[in-house]
Write an enzyme that holds these catalytic residues in place. Structure first.
Site, PDB file in Angstrom:
ATOM      1  N   GLY A 110      -5.688 147.687  23.905  1.00  0.00           N
ATOM      2  CA  GLY A 110      -6.384 146.604  24.595  1.00  0.00           C
ATOM      3  C   GLY A 110      -7.838 146.914  24.906  1.00  0.00           C
ATOM      4  O   GLY A 110      -8.492 146.198  25.654  1.00  0.00           O
TER       5      GLY A 110
ATOM      6  N   LYS B 145       3.479 141.024  25.122  1.00  0.00           N
ATOM      7  CA  LYS B 145       3.329 141.467  26.519  1.00  0.00           C
ATOM      8  C   LYS B 145       3.650 140.296  27.444  1.00  0.00           C
ATOM      9  O   LYS B 145       4.496 139.475  27.104  1.00  0.00           O
ATOM     10  CB  LYS B 145       1.925 142.043  26.742  1.00  0.00           C
ATOM     11  CG  LYS B 145       1.559 143.094  25.686  1.00  0.00           C
ATOM     12  CD  LYS B 145       0.391 143.939  26.049  1.00  0.00           C
ATOM     13  CE  LYS B 145       0.156 144.961  24.942  1.00  0.00           C
ATOM     14  NZ  LYS B 145      -0.888 145.914  25.246  1.00  0.00           N
TER      15      LYS B 145
ATOM     16  N   ASN C 189       3.535 142.297  19.810  1.00  0.00           N
ATOM     17  CA  ASN C 189       3.955 142.580  21.184  1.00  0.00           C
ATOM     18  C   ASN C 189       3.191 141.605  22.080  1.00  0.00           C
ATOM     19  O   ASN C 189       2.012 141.830  22.368  1.00  0.00           O
ATOM     20  CB  ASN C 189       3.625 144.040  21.539  1.00  0.00           C
ATOM     21  CG  ASN C 189       3.859 144.346  23.012  1.00  0.00           C
ATOM     22  OD1 ASN C 189       4.495 143.561  23.723  1.00  0.00           O
ATOM     23  ND2 ASN C 189       3.345 145.481  23.466  1.00  0.00           N
TER      24      ASN C 189
ATOM     25  N   HIS D  17       6.855 151.773  26.050  1.00  0.00           N
ATOM     26  CA  HIS D  17       5.451 151.371  25.919  1.00  0.00           C
ATOM     27  C   HIS D  17       4.643 152.049  27.021  1.00  0.00           C
ATOM     28  O   HIS D  17       5.130 152.216  28.145  1.00  0.00           O
ATOM     29  CB  HIS D  17       5.325 149.848  26.001  1.00  0.00           C
ATOM     30  CG  HIS D  17       3.960 149.376  25.619  1.00  0.00           C
ATOM     31  ND1 HIS D  17       2.898 149.451  26.491  1.00  0.00           N
ATOM     32  CD2 HIS D  17       3.480 148.884  24.456  1.00  0.00           C
ATOM     33  CE1 HIS D  17       1.811 149.004  25.851  1.00  0.00           C
ATOM     34  NE2 HIS D  17       2.140 148.644  24.636  1.00  0.00           N
TER      35      HIS D  17
ATOM     36  N   GLU E 266       2.441 151.032  28.883  1.00  0.00           N
ATOM     37  CA  GLU E 266       2.292 150.254  30.125  1.00  0.00           C
ATOM     38  C   GLU E 266       3.520 150.417  31.011  1.00  0.00           C
ATOM     39  O   GLU E 266       3.413 150.405  32.243  1.00  0.00           O
ATOM     40  CB  GLU E 266       2.024 148.773  29.773  1.00  0.00           C
ATOM     41  CG  GLU E 266       0.595 148.599  29.244  1.00  0.00           C
ATOM     42  CD  GLU E 266       0.410 147.471  28.248  1.00  0.00           C
ATOM     43  OE1 GLU E 266       1.283 146.585  28.140  1.00  0.00           O
ATOM     44  OE2 GLU E 266      -0.643 147.469  27.566  1.00  0.00           O
TER      45      GLU E 266
ATOM     46  N   SER F 169      -5.382 148.173  19.412  1.00  0.00           N
ATOM     47  CA  SER F 169      -6.538 147.411  18.921  1.00  0.00           C
ATOM     48  C   SER F 169      -6.535 147.201  17.405  1.00  0.00           C
ATOM     49  O   SER F 169      -7.581 147.237  16.774  1.00  0.00           O
ATOM     50  CB  SER F 169      -7.846 148.065  19.382  1.00  0.00           C
ATOM     51  OG  SER F 169      -7.934 148.033  20.801  1.00  0.00           O
TER      52      SER F 169
ATOM     53  N   GLU G  66       0.920 154.936  19.653  1.00  0.00           N
ATOM     54  CA  GLU G  66      -0.073 154.095  20.310  1.00  0.00           C
ATOM     55  C   GLU G  66      -0.912 154.939  21.266  1.00  0.00           C
ATOM     56  O   GLU G  66      -0.494 155.178  22.412  1.00  0.00           O
ATOM     57  CB  GLU G  66       0.623 152.985  21.107  1.00  0.00           C
ATOM     58  CG  GLU G  66       1.424 152.025  20.271  1.00  0.00           C
ATOM     59  CD  GLU G  66       1.545 150.656  20.930  1.00  0.00           C
ATOM     60  OE1 GLU G  66       1.253 149.664  20.267  1.00  0.00           O
ATOM     61  OE2 GLU G  66       1.882 150.588  22.124  1.00  0.00           O
TER      62      GLU G  66
HETATM   63  P1  PGA Z   1      -3.424 145.926  21.542  1.00  0.00           P
HETATM   64  O1  PGA Z   1      -1.984 146.373  22.122  1.00  0.00           O
HETATM   65  O2  PGA Z   1      -3.200 145.568  20.084  1.00  0.00           O
HETATM   66  O3  PGA Z   1      -3.824 144.734  22.358  1.00  0.00           O
HETATM   67  O4  PGA Z   1      -4.339 147.075  21.708  1.00  0.00           O
HETATM   68  C1  PGA Z   1      -1.082 147.117  21.358  1.00  0.00           C
HETATM   69  C2  PGA Z   1       0.141 147.425  22.195  1.00  0.00           C
HETATM   70  O5  PGA Z   1      -0.008 147.689  23.385  1.00  0.00           O
HETATM   71  O6  PGA Z   1       1.275 147.415  21.687  1.00  0.00           O
END
Ligand code: PGA
Length: 250
Positions: A172, A13, A11, A95, A97, A210, A166
């Site tokens: 993140g 982003k 992903n 997601h 976000e 992460s 998630e």
């Molecule tokens: P990350 O993000 O691996 O940077 O924690 C995962 C995601 O948001 O899909």
């Protein structure tokens, strides 16, 4: 360990540039073959170039969101039909976000998943609790509520989605759920899917938050974890490839 074929999805982003993407994709293509399915979900403007870069490979690509509407006066939105036209195999929906910064609720996420499936694009439906919800003991209730909206809306097509657990507090932040914590929620989600569809044993439930080369293997070895949705570590070919290799090995 289970017999489902693993899936690792990057992903990106809102990261990337034409030059940087070309190098990243080249690095992933050069590392083939993988013993798992591998895909990258890229920002919309890069879909066409990603499709060209990956067309001759068995790597797949997708987007990070789509509209719940088929077409029409929805400025700024991108439809599932458009994604399909660009060869997208997957689209991430719900997601955290987007839930947090764009106010997307469970029903909208479910409608997006339905719109994607109607156009032959597999939705990767994200669910997950915040830290406050986990600390309040609400993890199970939250993820069940999020998934149940999608199961209900997709009805007999529910088995065609991919689910991604998630935990918001792990995204993140460098703070990964322990393999045991992740497995516990994955098992709950699997049980919920089982109650809805006889195909649940074959469905993929990814873990995201992460995931890095050094923790991927242990996570992917859990009985109900079928691969990962990878944010930060999908932006460096070496890291992403190492995570795919971890999936190959489990
Ligand atoms: P990350 O993000 O691996 O940077 O924690 C995962 C995601 O948001 O899909």
């Amino acid at each position: 360990m289970n017999t489902r074929r693993k899936l690792v999805v990057g992903n990106w982003k809102m990261h990337g540039s034409r030059k940087g993407n070309a190098e990243l994709l080249e690095g992933i293509v050069a590392a083939r073959p993988f013993g798992c399915d591998v895909a990258v979900c890229v920002p919309f403007p890069y879909l066409a170039e990603t499709a060209v870069a990956l067309a001759a490979s068995d790597l797949r690509w997708g987007a990070q969101d789509c509209s719940a509407h088929e077409q029409g006066a929805y400025t700024g939105e991108v439809s599932a039909a458009m994604l399909h036209e660009f060869g997208c195999r997957y689209v991430i929906v719900g997601h955290s976000e987007r839930r947090a910064y764009h106010g997307e609720g469970d029903q909208l996420v479910a409608d997006k998943a339905k719109a994607a499936l109607a156009r032959g694009v597999t939705p990767i439906v994200c669910v997950g609790e915040t830290l406050a919800q986990r600390e309040a003991g609400e993890t199970e209730a939250v993820v069940k509520r999020q998934l149940s909206a999608v199961i209900h809306t997709l009805a007999h097509c529910a088995s065609e989605m991919v689910v991604a657990y998630e935990p918001v507090w792990a995204i993140g932040t460098g703070r990964t759920a322990t393999p045991g914590q992740a497995q516990q929620v994955h098992a709950l989600l699997r049980a919920q899917l089982l109650a809805a569809t006889p195909h649940a044993p074959g469905m993929k439930i990814l873990y995201g938050g992460s995931v890095k080369p050094d923790n991927a293997r242990e996570l992917f070895a859990q009985p109900d974890i079928d691969g990962g949705l990878i944010g930060g570590a999908s932006l460096k070919a070496a890291d992403f490839v190492a995570i795919c290799r971890a999936a190959d090995a489990t």
